[in-house]
Scaffold this motif. Structure first.
Motif, PDB file in Angstrom:
ATOM      1  N   LEU A  63       0.830  -1.201   0.000  1.00  0.00           N
ATOM      2  CA  LEU A  63       0.000   0.000   0.000  1.00  0.00           C
ATOM      3  C   LEU A  63       0.866   1.253   0.000  1.00  0.00           C
ATOM      4  CD1 LEU A  63      -2.636  -1.180   2.602  1.00  0.00           C
ATOM      5  CD2 LEU A  63      -3.142  -0.622   0.224  1.00  0.00           C
ATOM      6  N   VAL A  90     -11.529  -6.470   0.912  1.00  0.00           N
ATOM      7  CA  VAL A  90     -10.725  -5.631   1.804  1.00  0.00           C
ATOM      8  C   VAL A  90      -9.611  -4.938   1.027  1.00  0.00           C
ATOM      9  CG1 VAL A  90      -9.210  -5.612   3.812  1.00  0.00           C
ATOM     10  CG2 VAL A  90     -11.284  -7.017   3.822  1.00  0.00           C
ATOM     11  N   LEU A  91      -8.908  -5.678   0.183  1.00  0.00           N
ATOM     12  CA  LEU A  91      -7.842  -5.081  -0.610  1.00  0.00           C
ATOM     13  C   LEU A  91      -8.398  -4.009  -1.553  1.00  0.00           C
ATOM     14  CD1 LEU A  91      -5.764  -8.248  -1.541  1.00  0.00           C
ATOM     15  CD2 LEU A  91      -5.064  -6.393  -0.016  1.00  0.00           C
ATOM     16  N   LYS A  93     -11.011  -2.147  -1.144  1.00  0.00           N
ATOM     17  CA  LYS A  93     -11.317  -0.976  -0.317  1.00  0.00           C
ATOM     18  C   LYS A  93     -10.056  -0.181  -0.020  1.00  0.00           C
ATOM     19  CE  LYS A  93     -11.904  -1.911   3.981  1.00  0.00           C
ATOM     20  NZ  LYS A  93     -12.503  -2.416   5.251  1.00  0.00           N
ATOM     21  N   GLN A  94      -8.985  -0.877   0.345  1.00  0.00           N
ATOM     22  CA  GLN A  94      -7.763  -0.181   0.735  1.00  0.00           C
ATOM     23  C   GLN A  94      -7.142   0.577  -0.442  1.00  0.00           C
ATOM     24  OE1 GLN A  94      -5.850  -3.704   2.635  1.00  0.00           O
ATOM     25  NE2 GLN A  94      -5.620  -2.383   4.408  1.00  0.00           N
ATOM     26  N   TYR A  95      -7.088  -0.056  -1.606  1.00  0.00           N
ATOM     27  CA  TYR A  95      -6.471   0.618  -2.753  1.00  0.00           C
ATOM     28  C   TYR A  95      -7.349   1.744  -3.279  1.00  0.00           C
ATOM     29  CZ  TYR A  95      -2.494  -2.467  -2.825  1.00  0.00           C
ATOM     30  OH  TYR A  95      -1.328  -3.110  -2.473  1.00  0.00           O
ATOM     31  N   ASP A  97      -9.217   3.616  -1.309  1.00  0.00           N
ATOM     32  CA  ASP A  97      -9.016   4.687  -0.344  1.00  0.00           C
ATOM     33  C   ASP A  97      -7.673   5.387  -0.546  1.00  0.00           C
ATOM     34  OD1 ASP A  97     -11.477   4.305   0.798  1.00  0.00           O
ATOM     35  OD2 ASP A  97     -10.755   3.325   2.613  1.00  0.00           O
ATOM     36  N   LEU A  98      -6.667   4.673  -1.082  1.00  0.00           N
ATOM     37  CA  LEU A  98      -5.391   5.304  -1.404  1.00  0.00           C
ATOM     38  C   LEU A  98      -5.544   6.365  -2.489  1.00  0.00           C
ATOM     39  CD1 LEU A  98      -2.599   2.606  -1.781  1.00  0.00           C
ATOM     40  CD2 LEU A  98      -2.964   4.171   0.119  1.00  0.00           C
ATOM     41  N   ARG A 129     -18.526  -1.535  -0.382  1.00  0.00           N
ATOM     42  CA  ARG A 129     -17.304  -0.816  -0.039  1.00  0.00           C
ATOM     43  C   ARG A 129     -17.452  -0.144   1.330  1.00  0.00           C
ATOM     44  NH1 ARG A 129     -14.724   4.467  -3.246  1.00  0.00           N
ATOM     45  NH2 ARG A 129     -12.998   4.846  -1.748  1.00  0.00           N
ATOM     46  N   ALA A 136      -9.421   9.087   4.023  1.00  0.00           N
ATOM     47  CA  ALA A 136      -8.879   8.559   2.776  1.00  0.00           C
ATOM     48  C   ALA A 136      -8.427   9.633   1.802  1.00  0.00           C
ATOM     49  CB  ALA A 136      -9.939   7.681   2.102  1.00  0.00           C
TER      50      ALA A 136
END
Length: 281
Positions: A63, A90-91, A93-95, A97-98, A129, A136
């Motif tokens: 990330l 989950v992944l 969502k994280q990318y 939010d990046l 999501r 974020a």
């Protein structure tokens, strides 16, 4: 201070625009960024390519390193896409939010898996999501007005067709609402068809071209990975709208080998000036 949304940074918008000029009309020419280095990503961003694929499936990326690369390429007229390691809510969502606006999800084999990816990029009630926009970069920490309501405008989703099963199901995958494009991976496709390492096998090429034709029929863009120039041009002629034609690590490996071999073939010494310095300095 409010920030505006940038729908023009999505593949959905970019594929409607002319190429930067490095590829045939209508085809976006891309380069793979696999090194994990923001510096290398910035060098690639300035190459004149239309788009970059920042890879987290087969590369030493995290990330944090993807965020650094998104920062590094942001000022260039190039479109970054991030390939995730897996179709995981989950992944995704994280990318997102990046601040990754263009996602490529690997190994999508059927419509159910495609629908799961679509749900992961959308907020409820249209998806699953997780809501963390205040934390974020995607929402510029709630500096983008109405981000939650308008997030879909800033996100494009492509799914990867790279198995024989996916080829058989390509029409159903393309029909999923929210799948903006497909991307065909000949290496894994060849392996799944029993032709490991034979991306140029006639049956593999035929499977790729079947997917390109299905995408054209569905009215959705399709991309493909093709490092052999003749194959890349063949796929462009067959309707590929965005094509990866090289990777940072491969370019470095082959170019450094060629340079070393050139000097080895001449005894290892380059041309020097009167002071013994390389003449190119």
């Amino acid at each position: 201070m409010p920030f505006r949304l940038e729908p023009e940074r999505t593949f959905r918008h970019a594929l409607e625009q002319p190429s930067n000029g490095v590829g045939p009309a209508g085809a976006k020419i891309g380069l793979w960024v696999c090194s994990g280095s923001a510096l290398v990503a910035e060098i690639m961003a300035g190459s004149g390519a239309d788009w970059l694929l920042i890879d987290t499936e087969h590369s030493p990326n995290s990330l944090e390193s993807v965020l650094a690369q998104l920062h590094a390429v942001h000022g260039y007229p190039v479109l970054p896409m991030v390939r995730l390691p897996w179709n995981d809510v989950v992944l995704i969502k994280q990318y997102l939010d990046l601040g990754a606006q263009n996602l490529l999800i690997p190994m999508v084999n059927d419509a159910e898996q495609a629908r799961a990816a679509v749900a992961a990029v959308r907020y409820p009630p249209h998806g699953v999501r997780g809501v963390g926009s205040a934390l974020a970069r995607a929402a510029r920490w709630n500096r983008i007005p109405d981000y939650l309501a308008r997030a879909d405008e800033t996100i494009s989703l492509a799914v990867q067709i790279e198995t024989g099963e996916a080829v058989e199901n390509v029409e159903e995958i393309l029909a999923v609402d929210g799948v903006d494009a497909i991307f065909i991976g000949p290496s894994d496709l060849a392996a799944s068809m029993g032709y490991l390492g034979q991306q140029e096998h006639p049956e593999v090429i035929a499977a790729v071209e079947r997917c390109l034709a299905a995408a054209q029929a569905a009215g959705k863009p399709a991309g493909v990975n093709a490092f052999v120039e003749a194959t890349a041009r063949r796929y462009i002629e067959a309707g590929a709208r965005f094509v990866l034609v090289g990777a940072d690590v491969a370019i470095l490996a082959r170019s450094s080998e060629e340079l070393a071999a050139r000097y080895s073939a001449t005894g290892g010494a380059g041309t020097t000036d009167d002071a013994g310095r390389p003449a190119s300095y």
